[in-house]
Design a protein around this motif. Structure first.
Motif, short mmCIF file in Angstrom:
data_model
loop_
_atom_site.label_atom_id
_atom_site.label_comp_id
_atom_site.label_asym_id
_atom_site.label_seq_id
_atom_site.Cartn_x
_atom_site.Cartn_y
_atom_site.Cartn_z
N TYR A 228 0.83 -1.21 0.00
CA TYR A 228 0.00 0.00 0.00
C TYR A 228 0.86 1.26 0.00
CZ TYR A 228 -4.53 -2.26 0.75
OH TYR A 228 -5.69 -2.99 0.60
N GLU A 229 1.93 1.24 0.79
CA GLU A 229 2.79 2.41 0.89
C GLU A 229 3.43 2.73 -0.46
OE1 GLU A 229 6.19 4.23 3.89
OE2 GLU A 229 5.87 2.06 3.80
N ARG A 230 3.93 1.69 -1.14
CA ARG A 230 4.53 1.91 -2.46
C ARG A 230 3.49 2.42 -3.45
NH1 ARG A 230 7.38 -3.00 -1.26
NH2 ARG A 230 5.77 -4.18 -2.36
N ARG A 231 2.31 1.83 -3.41
CA ARG A 231 1.25 2.24 -4.33
C ARG A 231 0.85 3.69 -4.09
NH1 ARG A 231 -4.97 -0.05 -4.26
NH2 ARG A 231 -5.80 1.36 -5.84
N PHE A 232 0.68 4.06 -2.84
CA PHE A 232 0.25 5.43 -2.53
C PHE A 232 1.34 6.44 -2.89
CE2 PHE A 232 -2.86 3.64 0.80
CZ PHE A 232 -3.86 3.58 -0.14
N CYS A 233 2.60 6.07 -2.66
CA CYS A 233 3.70 6.97 -3.04
C CYS A 233 3.73 7.16 -4.56
CB CYS A 233 5.03 6.41 -2.55
SG CYS A 233 5.28 6.58 -0.77
N ASP A 234 3.50 6.07 -5.29
CA ASP A 234 3.44 6.16 -6.75
C ASP A 234 2.31 7.08 -7.19
OD1 ASP A 234 5.56 4.48 -7.13
OD2 ASP A 234 4.36 2.70 -7.59
N ASN A 235 1.15 6.97 -6.52
CA ASN A 235 0.01 7.81 -6.87
C ASN A 235 0.33 9.29 -6.70
OD1 ASN A 235 -1.65 5.74 -7.64
ND2 ASN A 235 -2.82 5.67 -5.75
N ILE A 236 1.01 9.61 -5.61
CA ILE A 236 1.36 11.02 -5.35
C ILE A 236 2.29 11.54 -6.44
CG2 ILE A 236 2.58 12.57 -3.77
CD1 ILE A 236 1.61 10.70 -1.48
N GLU A 237 3.28 10.74 -6.81
CA GLU A 237 4.22 11.17 -7.85
C GLU A 237 3.53 11.30 -9.20
OE1 GLU A 237 7.28 12.29 -7.31
OE2 GLU A 237 6.64 12.01 -5.22
N ARG A 238 2.63 10.37 -9.51
CA ARG A 238 1.90 10.45 -10.78
C ARG A 238 1.00 11.68 -10.81
NH1 ARG A 238 -0.07 4.14 -11.22
NH2 ARG A 238 2.00 3.21 -11.16
N TYR A 239 0.41 11.99 -9.66
CA TYR A 239 -0.45 13.17 -9.60
C TYR A 239 0.37 14.42 -9.91
CZ TYR A 239 -4.20 16.27 -8.13
OH TYR A 239 -5.18 17.22 -8.12
N GLY A 240 1.55 14.51 -9.29
CA GLY A 240 2.41 15.66 -9.55
C GLY A 240 2.79 15.78 -11.01
N LYS A 241 3.08 14.63 -11.62
CA LYS A 241 3.46 14.65 -13.03
C LYS A 241 2.29 15.08 -13.90
CE LYS A 241 5.21 11.79 -16.82
NZ LYS A 241 5.63 10.44 -17.26
N PHE A 242 1.11 14.56 -13.60
CA PHE A 242 -0.07 14.85 -14.41
C PHE A 242 -0.45 16.32 -14.39
CE2 PHE A 242 -2.87 11.46 -16.20
CZ PHE A 242 -1.90 10.49 -16.26
N PHE A 243 -0.43 16.90 -13.21
CA PHE A 243 -1.05 18.22 -13.07
C PHE A 243 -0.08 19.34 -12.71
CE2 PHE A 243 -4.32 15.01 -12.03
CZ PHE A 243 -5.14 15.23 -13.13
N GLU A 244 1.21 19.02 -12.59
CA GLU A 244 2.19 20.07 -12.31
C GLU A 244 3.33 20.08 -13.31
OE1 GLU A 244 3.34 19.69 -8.22
OE2 GLU A 244 1.43 20.44 -7.46
#
Length: 274
Positions: A228-244
């Motif tokens: 879960y921790e790896r998945r959630f960290c990946d989600n945060i990074e992907r969010y940053g890439k998508f919208f920033e």
């Protein structure tokens, strides 16, 4: 009672129940009833008529499904069967009831809906009863949830509660369901990080409870939390890439415009005003 008779009764009941709430059946033979909550948000309720599992006892059975989505999702195709549409129109009455009960939303204990509604063999009273039960479920669980969706932010709220998989951020930009509307609720990476951290704490609570109840070992719990921790960290990074990330932002903007045009044209083609 034949299939056509049952289907005719269902269509009439759905029309009578849903039209006062602003829904309209799409053109053609498929029983999708649609309401545009806003020019950007579509809401769909439909039913799927099934063959009897016990032909000697049952006439037919039917299921009710619903969905909320934005015009920025990959595809809105209402000119296909309910079964073919279950890639996104797949929330059942029972799903709505369970989510309501688990989240402090009013439920009616003596009216718990089922996954499907069974019509007894040769029993017209059973047909009327099951249709009435289904319409009550729509009025009590689907319509109130739909009515809360008034903009893209509340659309995200709905999807987080009832259809969270549509907000999963894929590595491939073009494969993301309704991810493009996430900034309506989470305007930056930090706000999304807070949301993800809260999700992780909730998953951790569930895992620790399962360990304490002996439903998994401590080692299994540890491994699941690491996943879960790896998945959630990946989600945060992907969010940053998508919208920033500037380059990805341009790609997202292009895809949003293309999807909006394509989906709005498809919705209008089925006789729905936008």
């Amino acid at each position: 009672m034949g299939t056509l008779e049952v289907d005719k009764s269902l269509k009439a009941a759905f029309k009578e129940t849903l039209e006062p709430h602003g829904f309209k059946k799409v053109k053609g033979r498929y029983p999708h009833f649609v309401r545009m909550a806003t020019p950007e948000i579509i809401q769909v309720i439909n039913y799927r008529l099934e063959q009897a599992l016990s032909p000697q006892l049952e006439e037919k059975r039917f299921e009710v499904y619903c969905a909320v989505g934005s015009i920025y999702r990959p595809e809105i195709n209402l000119n296909r069967s309910v079964y073919a549409s279950m890639d996104w129109i797949n929330t059942t009455h029972l799903d709505m009831y369970v989510k309501a009960k688990c989240n402090g939303i009013q439920v009616y204990e003596n009216e718990q809906p089922g996954v499907d509604y069974i019509i007894k063999k040769g029993d017209e009273a059973s047909l009327r009863e099951q249709i009435a039960f289904a319409m009550t479920g729509i009025e009590h669980y689907i319509i109130p949830a739909f009515d809360k969706v008034v903009d893209l932010k509340t659309c995200v709220d709905y999807l987080e509660l009832y259809a969270f998989s549509n907000l999963y951020i894929s590595r491939k930009t073009e494969c993301n369901g309704d991810v493009f509307i996430l900034p309506a609720k989470y305007p930056n990476k930090e706000s999304y990080r807070v949301k993800v951290q809260n999700d992780f704490h909730e998953e951790k609570r569930i895992v620790m409870q399962r360990v304490s109840e002996g439903k998994m070992t401590e080692e299994e719990g540890k491994q699941e939390l690491l996943w879960y921790e790896r998945r959630f960290c990946d989600n945060i990074e992907r969010y940053g890439k998508f919208f920033e990330d500037e380059a990805t932002q341009k790609e997202v903007s292009r895809l949003k415009a293309e999807r909006a045009e394509k989906n709005l044209n498809a919705i209008r083609a089925m006789g729905i005003e936008v």
